[in-house]
Design a protein around this motif. Structure first.
Motif, mmCIF file in Angstrom:
data_model
loop_
_atom_site.group_PDB
_atom_site.id
_atom_site.type_symbol
_atom_site.label_atom_id
_atom_site.label_comp_id
_atom_site.label_asym_id
_atom_site.label_seq_id
_atom_site.Cartn_x
_atom_site.Cartn_y
_atom_site.Cartn_z
ATOM 1 N N ASP A 1 0.225 -1.655 0.149
ATOM 2 C CA ASP A 1 0.322 -0.056 0.291
ATOM 3 C C ASP A 1 1.361 1.076 0.368
ATOM 4 O O ASP A 1 0.540 2.494 -0.879
ATOM 5 C CB ASP A 1 -0.890 -0.134 1.487
ATOM 6 C CG ASP A 1 -1.686 -0.713 1.738
ATOM 7 O OD1 ASP A 1 -1.039 -2.216 1.522
ATOM 8 O OD2 ASP A 1 -3.567 -1.214 1.117
ATOM 9 N N THR A 2 2.405 1.059 0.682
ATOM 10 C CA THR A 2 2.853 2.343 0.586
ATOM 11 C C THR A 2 3.580 3.093 -0.465
ATOM 12 O O THR A 2 3.619 3.948 -0.882
ATOM 13 C CB THR A 2 3.667 2.205 1.926
ATOM 14 O OG1 THR A 2 3.794 1.452 3.432
ATOM 15 C CG2 THR A 2 4.495 3.702 2.103
ATOM 16 N N SER A 3 4.181 1.890 -1.130
ATOM 17 C CA SER A 3 5.286 2.136 -2.184
ATOM 18 C C SER A 3 4.084 1.975 -3.433
ATOM 19 O O SER A 3 4.520 2.243 -4.343
ATOM 20 C CB SER A 3 6.365 0.671 -2.220
ATOM 21 O OG SER A 3 5.637 -0.550 -2.099
ATOM 22 N N GLY A 4 3.453 1.109 -3.271
ATOM 23 C CA GLY A 4 2.699 1.495 -4.749
ATOM 24 C C GLY A 4 2.851 -0.656 -5.486
ATOM 25 O O GLY A 4 2.739 -0.382 -6.876
ATOM 26 N N VAL A 5 3.483 -0.902 -5.025
ATOM 27 C CA VAL A 5 4.061 -1.687 -6.180
ATOM 28 C C VAL A 5 3.760 -3.319 -5.677
ATOM 29 O O VAL A 5 2.981 -3.667 -5.251
ATOM 30 C CB VAL A 5 5.436 -2.057 -5.557
ATOM 31 C CG1 VAL A 5 5.934 -3.434 -5.871
ATOM 32 C CG2 VAL A 5 6.589 -0.699 -5.806
ATOM 33 N N LEU A 6 3.099 -3.624 -6.801
ATOM 34 C CA LEU A 6 2.464 -5.137 -6.966
ATOM 35 C C LEU A 6 3.514 -5.706 -7.595
ATOM 36 O O LEU A 6 3.492 -5.319 -8.973
ATOM 37 C CB LEU A 6 1.018 -5.343 -7.912
ATOM 38 C CG LEU A 6 0.361 -6.456 -8.257
ATOM 39 C CD1 LEU A 6 -1.266 -6.612 -8.288
ATOM 40 C CD2 LEU A 6 0.795 -6.513 -9.956
ATOM 41 N N VAL A 7 3.316 -7.737 -6.810
ATOM 42 C CA VAL A 7 4.054 -8.340 -7.730
ATOM 43 C C VAL A 7 3.355 -9.809 -7.905
ATOM 44 O O VAL A 7 3.032 -10.051 -7.075
ATOM 45 C CB VAL A 7 5.277 -9.063 -6.457
ATOM 46 C CG1 VAL A 7 6.078 -10.663 -7.307
ATOM 47 C CG2 VAL A 7 6.373 -7.646 -6.274
ATOM 48 N N CYS A 8 3.342 -10.301 -8.962
ATOM 49 C CA CYS A 8 2.224 -11.066 -9.760
ATOM 50 C C CYS A 8 2.717 -11.960 -11.101
ATOM 51 O O CYS A 8 3.970 -11.845 -11.054
ATOM 52 C CB CYS A 8 1.567 -10.975 -10.008
ATOM 53 S SG CYS A 8 1.207 -9.525 -11.330
ATOM 54 N N THR B 1 7.943 -14.885 -16.393
ATOM 55 C CA THR B 1 6.823 -15.263 -14.925
ATOM 56 C C THR B 1 6.832 -14.844 -14.357
ATOM 57 O O THR B 1 5.507 -15.065 -13.220
ATOM 58 C CB THR B 1 7.827 -16.832 -15.053
ATOM 59 O OG1 THR B 1 9.087 -16.661 -14.121
ATOM 60 C CG2 THR B 1 8.436 -17.172 -16.024
ATOM 61 N N LYS B 2 7.037 -13.645 -14.207
ATOM 62 C CA LYS B 2 6.898 -12.972 -12.949
ATOM 63 C C LYS B 2 7.021 -11.767 -13.105
ATOM 64 O O LYS B 2 8.314 -11.136 -13.776
ATOM 65 C CB LYS B 2 7.582 -13.334 -11.391
ATOM 66 C CG LYS B 2 7.092 -14.959 -10.667
ATOM 67 C CD LYS B 2 7.972 -15.039 -9.443
ATOM 68 C CE LYS B 2 7.673 -16.326 -9.223
ATOM 69 N NZ LYS B 2 8.567 -16.955 -8.060
ATOM 70 N N VAL B 3 5.720 -10.611 -12.610
ATOM 71 C CA VAL B 3 6.125 -9.388 -12.704
ATOM 72 C C VAL B 3 6.226 -8.419 -11.649
ATOM 73 O O VAL B 3 5.472 -8.329 -10.574
ATOM 74 C CB VAL B 3 5.080 -8.614 -13.135
ATOM 75 C CG1 VAL B 3 5.176 -7.251 -14.312
ATOM 76 C CG2 VAL B 3 5.315 -9.715 -15.277
ATOM 77 N N ALA B 4 7.174 -7.304 -11.532
ATOM 78 C CA ALA B 4 6.764 -6.217 -10.527
ATOM 79 C C ALA B 4 6.843 -4.812 -11.113
ATOM 80 O O ALA B 4 7.150 -4.900 -11.566
ATOM 81 C CB ALA B 4 8.163 -6.085 -9.133
ATOM 82 N N LEU B 5 4.816 -3.923 -10.608
ATOM 83 C CA LEU B 5 4.998 -3.880 -10.720
ATOM 84 C C LEU B 5 4.735 -2.044 -10.230
ATOM 85 O O LEU B 5 3.430 -2.169 -9.248
ATOM 86 C CB LEU B 5 2.971 -4.004 -11.629
ATOM 87 C CG LEU B 5 2.598 -3.226 -13.267
ATOM 88 C CD1 LEU B 5 3.337 -3.218 -13.865
ATOM 89 C CD2 LEU B 5 1.407 -3.202 -13.208
ATOM 90 N N GLN B 6 4.876 -0.690 -10.860
ATOM 91 C CA GLN B 6 4.731 0.395 -10.036
ATOM 92 C C GLN B 6 3.367 0.497 -10.716
ATOM 93 O O GLN B 6 2.827 0.943 -11.280
ATOM 94 C CB GLN B 6 5.526 1.527 -10.432
ATOM 95 C CG GLN B 6 5.243 2.697 -10.078
ATOM 96 C CD GLN B 6 5.516 2.808 -8.283
ATOM 97 O OE1 GLN B 6 6.595 2.573 -7.914
ATOM 98 N NE2 GLN B 6 4.552 2.791 -7.283
#
Length: 509
Positions: free
Chosen positions: A151-158, A256-261
Motif C-alpha cells: 500500500d505504501t510503495s504502490g508495488v504489486l508482484v504477481c 514468469t513474474k512481474v513487479a509493477l509500479q
C-alpha cells in the motif's frame, strides 16, 4: 466515500463489459476460420523437431494429463488469433503453474529442438501469440497468483498469467490501479502486456511499461531462470536487463513474474465527448487541453466519422452527438471533482468560443461514461463485422497523425473496400488505421503493404506503436530500425536463444 463508490462501480461496469465483449468474440472464433498462416503468407517451416508421443509423454509426466491439451478441438482456440488473421496447427498445449515447470519445459524443448509459442490471453493483433506451424503452445493461463501488494510503495508482484482486470480489482482494495487500461482488459495477461510493451488508453498520463515495470523474472530458452525481480523505484546497478524483455514478445525469454509500479486510483473521473469539423481543430484542442487541463489530463483519443460508424451501424450503439467529421474523448483523473469539473468546463467554454469544438457532452455519471467509452473500446469488434480487417498500429508525428488515412483512401480508390479509417491515442501519436474488405485479398494486401510502412518511415514514425511486431511485421522492421540495430537484436537473440526455439518466425526478419 460516495464518490469513491461511484468510481469503483464505473470501473467494474467497464471491465465487465470488456470481458463479455471479448468472450463473445472468442465463442464465435471457430466460424469462418482463416486459412493456415503458412499457406496465406507462404512461410517455410524451420528446422525444428516434429512432436512425438515420447515428447508428449514427458510433458504429461511433468504437468499431469489435465494440463497437457492434445484434443484437436480444444487446441483450436490456441491456434487462431481473435481477429482471425492467422492460424497455426499446434497439437500440444502446455499449461504450467510455476516457474520451475516453465524452466523444465524449456530445457527439454531446447535439448530436443522443439519450437515453443508463448501465449497469454491471445488478444494480440499482429499474430505474435499463436503458432505459425506446429509449435508447442506454452500457455500462462494457470500462472495467475498475486503475491503481494504494498500500500505504501504502490508495488504489486504477481505471476505473468494474471489477467489485467483481476490485477486492477485486487489493487482497488488498496486504493490503487493498474498503470495501463486496454479494451482487452478482461482477457489479456500482464505477461503479454509486458512482452508487447502494451500502451493503452492512458499512456498520456501514466506512461508505458518501460517506466511502470520495476522488475521481472524470466526463463531463458535453455531453462535458466533470470531473477530481475526488483521492487525498487531506483535500482541503478549495471545494465537494466529487464528492458530487453519488455517488448521482445517472448523471443528472448518467457516472463514468469512481474513487479509493477501502480498509481493511486483517482477520486474524481470526468469525461468529455466532442464533435469537431477538421483535424486541424483537433490539434488545436489537444494543445489547449495539455495546457489548461495539465495535471488532471489522463486520456485524449480521436475517432473519425467512418470509424464511429462501425459502432453505431455494426454494433447498434448510440452516439450522444450528431454527425461530425471527427470526434474526441478527453478524460480527466483527479482528487477533487469540483476542481476538475471547473477546469474542464472552462477549457471547453474557451475552445467552443474559438470554434475549435462544434458540439460536446461532459459527464461523470457511471452509465453515461461507460456508454461513451464503449464507442471507443469496441471499435475493433465492430470492424470484424465488416468482413476481413487489415489493421495497422503506427506512431506518427502529432501534426501528421491523421495524414495516413486520406493518403490510403487515395491509393485504394479503385479497390473493393468497405471502409478506410483511423482512430487512436492522439495524446501519444499512436494511430490505429484500418482497411476493411468483405474478404481477405492478396491483391489488396500488396496495395497496402509495404506502402503503409514506407509512408510511416518517410515521416520518421514507427511501424509498431504498441501491438508489437509479431508475425505480421518482421520483414518491415527495417522501416523503423537501422541495419545496425537489427544486427544487435539478432546477436541478442542468438545469445539468449541459440537454437531459435522461442516464438520463431516472429519479431526479427
Amino acid at each position: 466515500m460516495l464518490t469513491q463508490m461511484i468510481i469503483r462501480k464505473l470501473f467494474n461496469l467497464r471491465n465487465a463489459n470488456k470481458r463479455n465483449n471479448l468472450k463473445l468474440s472468442q465463442r464465435c472464433f471457430s466460424s469462418h476460420l482463416p486459412e493456415l498462416t503458412k499457406n496465406r503468407y507462404s512461410v517455410k517451416r524451420g528446422n525444428y523437431a516434429v512432436l512425438t508421443e515420447d515428447h508428449k509423454q514427458f510433458f504429461i509426466d511433468l504437468l499431469g494429463s489435465t494440463r497437457v491439451i492434445t484434443n484437436p478441438d480444444e487446441c483450436l482456440s490456441y491456434n487462431v488469433d481473435w481477429i482471425k488473421n492467422v492460424r497455426g496447427y499446434s497439437t500440444c498445449i502446455l499449461k504450467p503453474k510455476t516457474t520451475e515447470e516453465v524452466s523444465n519445459i524449456l530445457a527439454f524443448c531446447n535439448d530436443n529442438r522443439i519450437a515453443v509459442c508463448p501465449q497469454g490471453g491471445n488478444t494480440g493483433l499482429v499474430g505474435g501469440s499463436v503458432p505459425v506451424f506446429d509449435e508447442v503452445v506454452l500457455s500462462t493461463s494457470l500462472m495467475n497468483k498475486i503475491y503481494s501488494i504494498n500500500d505504501t510503495s504502490g508495488v504489486l508482484v504477481c505471476q505473468s498469467g494474471c489477467i489485467l482486470e483481476n490485477i486492477d480489482n485486487a489493487l482497488e482494495e488498496h486504493g490503487l490501479m493498474a498503470p495501463l487500461d486496454l479494451g482487452a482488459k478482461g482477457s489479456c495477461h500482464i505477461g503479454g502486456n509486458v512482452s508487447t510493451n502494451a500502451g493503452g488508453l492512458r499512456l498520456l498520463r501514466y506512461g508505458n511499461l518501460h517506466g511502470s515495470v520495476l522488475g521481472l523474472e524470466v526463463v531463458k530458452a535453455d531453462g535458466e531462470v533470470i531473477d530481475l525481480l526488483s521492487t525498487l523505484k531506483k535500482d541503478n546497478t549495471g545494465f537494466h536487463l529487464k528492458h530487453l524483455f519488455i517488448g521482445s514478445e517472448g523471443t528472448l525469454g518467457i516472463v514468469t513474474k512481474v513487479a509493477l509500479q501502480c498509481p493511486p486510483k483517482p477520486r474524481a473521473v470526468n469525461l468529455a465527448f466532442l464533435g469537431l469539423q477538421s483535424f486541424e481543430h483537433i490539434l488545436r484542442t489537444l494543445k489547449r487541453a495539455k495546457q489548461e487541463l495539465a495535471e488532471i489530463l489522463s486520456s485524449c483519443e480521436m475517432i473519425d466519422a467512418s470509424t464511429l460508424d462501425v459502432c453505431t451501424d455494426n454494433l447498434k450503439l448510440k452516439s450522444p452527438l450528431s454527425q461530425y467529421p471527427f470526434y474526441m474523448l478527453i478524460e480527466t483523473h483527479g482528487s477533487n471533482n469540483e476542481h476538475d469539473q471547473e477546469k474542464l468546463n472552462k477549457f471547453l467554454e474557451d475552445a467552443i468560443a474559438e470554434e475549435y469544438i462544434l458540439d460536446g457532452t461532459t459527464t461523470n455519471e457511471i452509465n453515461k461514461m461507460k456508454h461513451i467509452w464503449d464507442l471507443r473500446e469496441r471499435i475493433t469488434e465492430g470492424y470484424t463485422k465488416d468482413g476481413y480487417v487489415f489493421k495497422y498500429d503506427v506512431s506518427l508525428p502529432i501534426e501528421k497523425f491523421y495524414s495516413i488515412v486520406p493518403a490510403m483512401r487515395e491509393k485504394l480508390a479503385n479497390e473493393d473496400t468497405v471502409r478506410i479509417s483511423g482512430y487512436g491515442h492522439l495524446g501519444d501519436g499512436n494511430i490505429h488505421f484500418q482497411v476493411s474488405a468483405r474478404e481477405f485479398s492478396q491483391q489488396l494486401l500488396k496495395k497496402i503493404e509495404p506502402y503503409v510502412y514506407e509512408y510511416t518511415s518517410d515521416l520518421r514514425g514507427s511501424i509498431s506503436a504498441e501491438h508489437g511486431i509479431g508475425f505480421r511485421k518482421p520483414k518491415y522492421i527495417h522501416y523503423s530500425k537501422s541495419s545496425g540495430s537489427i544486427k544487435i537484436m539478432k546477436q541478442l537473440k542468438t545469445m539468449f536463444d541459440p537454437y531459435g526455439i522461442l516464438n520463431p518466425y516472429k519479431v526479427l526478419p
